[in-house]
Design an enzyme around this catalytic site. Sequence first.
Site, PDB file in Angstrom:
ATOM      1  N   ASN A   9       0.869  -1.168   0.000  1.00 44.96           N
ATOM      2  CA  ASN A   9       0.000   0.000   0.000  1.00 44.96           C
ATOM      3  C   ASN A   9       0.911   1.224   0.000  1.00 44.96           C
ATOM      4  OD1 ASN A   9      -1.811   2.025   0.478  1.00 44.96           O
ATOM      5  ND2 ASN A   9      -2.365   1.379   2.551  1.00 44.96           N
ATOM      6  N   LYS A  22       0.143   4.252  -0.435  1.00 38.37           N
ATOM      7  CA  LYS A  22      -0.488   5.478   0.071  1.00 38.37           C
ATOM      8  C   LYS A  22      -0.196   6.639  -0.890  1.00 38.37           C
ATOM      9  CE  LYS A  22      -0.269   3.413   4.593  1.00 38.37           C
ATOM     10  NZ  LYS A  22      -0.188   3.553   6.028  1.00 38.37           N
ATOM     11  N   HIS A  29      -9.603   1.189   4.472  1.00 41.60           N
ATOM     12  CA  HIS A  29      -8.345   1.410   5.191  1.00 41.60           C
ATOM     13  C   HIS A  29      -8.602   2.380   6.345  1.00 41.60           C
ATOM     14  CE1 HIS A  29      -4.310   2.729   6.173  1.00 41.60           C
ATOM     15  NE2 HIS A  29      -3.908   1.589   5.647  1.00 41.60           N
ATOM     16  N   GLU A  45      -7.008   4.804   7.416  1.00 44.05           N
ATOM     17  CA  GLU A  45      -6.809   6.223   7.101  1.00 44.05           C
ATOM     18  C   GLU A  45      -8.044   6.810   6.409  1.00 44.05           C
ATOM     19  OE1 GLU A  45      -2.997   5.744   5.193  1.00 44.05           O
ATOM     20  OE2 GLU A  45      -2.174   5.207   7.143  1.00 44.05           O
ATOM     21  N   GLU A 102      -5.620  -4.684  10.520  1.00 48.49           N
ATOM     22  CA  GLU A 102      -4.579  -3.685  10.754  1.00 48.49           C
ATOM     23  C   GLU A 102      -4.897  -2.900  12.019  1.00 48.49           C
ATOM     24  OE1 GLU A 102      -2.474  -2.549   6.838  1.00 48.49           O
ATOM     25  OE2 GLU A 102      -4.290  -1.358   6.969  1.00 48.49           O
ATOM     26  N   GLY A 118       2.323   2.476  10.759  1.00 47.29           N
ATOM     27  CA  GLY A 118       3.288   3.567  10.598  1.00 47.29           C
ATOM     28  C   GLY A 118       3.964   3.982  11.894  1.00 47.29           C
ATOM     29  N   SER A 133       3.172  -1.893  10.323  1.00 39.85           N
ATOM     30  CA  SER A 133       4.624  -1.975  10.530  1.00 39.85           C
ATOM     31  C   SER A 133       5.207  -3.353  10.229  1.00 39.85           C
ATOM     32  CB  SER A 133       4.982  -1.524  11.951  1.00 39.85           C
ATOM     33  OG  SER A 133       4.604  -0.176  12.144  1.00 39.85           O
TER      34      SER A 133
END
Length: 251
Positions: A9, A11, A95, A97, A167, A173, A212
């Site tokens: 991904n 991003k 996701h 985000e 996730e 991250g 991560s």
Amino acid sequence: MRRPILAANWKMHKTTGEAEAFAASFVPLVADAVDVDIVLAPPFTALDRLGRALAGSNVMLAAQNANPEEKGAYTGEVAPGMLADVGCRYAIVGHSERRTLYGEGDALVARKAAALFAAGLVPIVCVGESLEQHEAGRTFEVVSAQLAGSLAELPRDRAAEVVVAYEPIWAIGTGKTATPETAQQVHAFAREQLRGRFGAAGDAIRIQYGGSVKPDNVDELMAQADIDGALVGGASLDPEAFSRIIHFEKR
Ligand code: PGA
């Protein structure tokens, strides 16, 4: 046996030129990895050029999002059929985000997943709890609700094909990974939920871990019984690091 699926991904990273340069280094590094599915999800702008660079290779293309409608007055959005048109096989939906920064909820994610199937793509449906929810001991409750809501519109006869990504938001991250044992517990729980909802297809559904994932922790994660792949952000931006992840050690 579930075929492992390792997805990048990217991003909001990489121009068309950078995506092509990645492909030039990465494709030869993973040409031997024939027993896993390898997927790259660049920004929309790089899909077409990256897709051309991947043609004839064992690396598949994915989008990071999709609109549930076929076409129409939806400024700034991209339809599943348009993603199929540039060669996407998968699209990430839900996701964290998108859920936290753009307010997407389970009902919208469910519509996106169904629309992707209808257009011939396979959705990678993300779920995962926040740090606050994690610390309050609500992980299972949150994952269960997100799975139920986000998969609510899935055609039952295609359920085995969907990919789920667990996730934990606190691991994305941050350099903090769930321990393999903790991740396995959540994955086993998610699989139980999937079995409850889809019967035997629940055993075929691939559940990726994300948050991560790095060359130095992928082996122990992939050794877990219900971890069938990884959704990788930061470490997927470098061809050598992502190739090492693709070549996780089988135990
Ligand atoms: P990360 O991102 O690997 O950089 O933690 C994973 C993701 O958000 O899919």
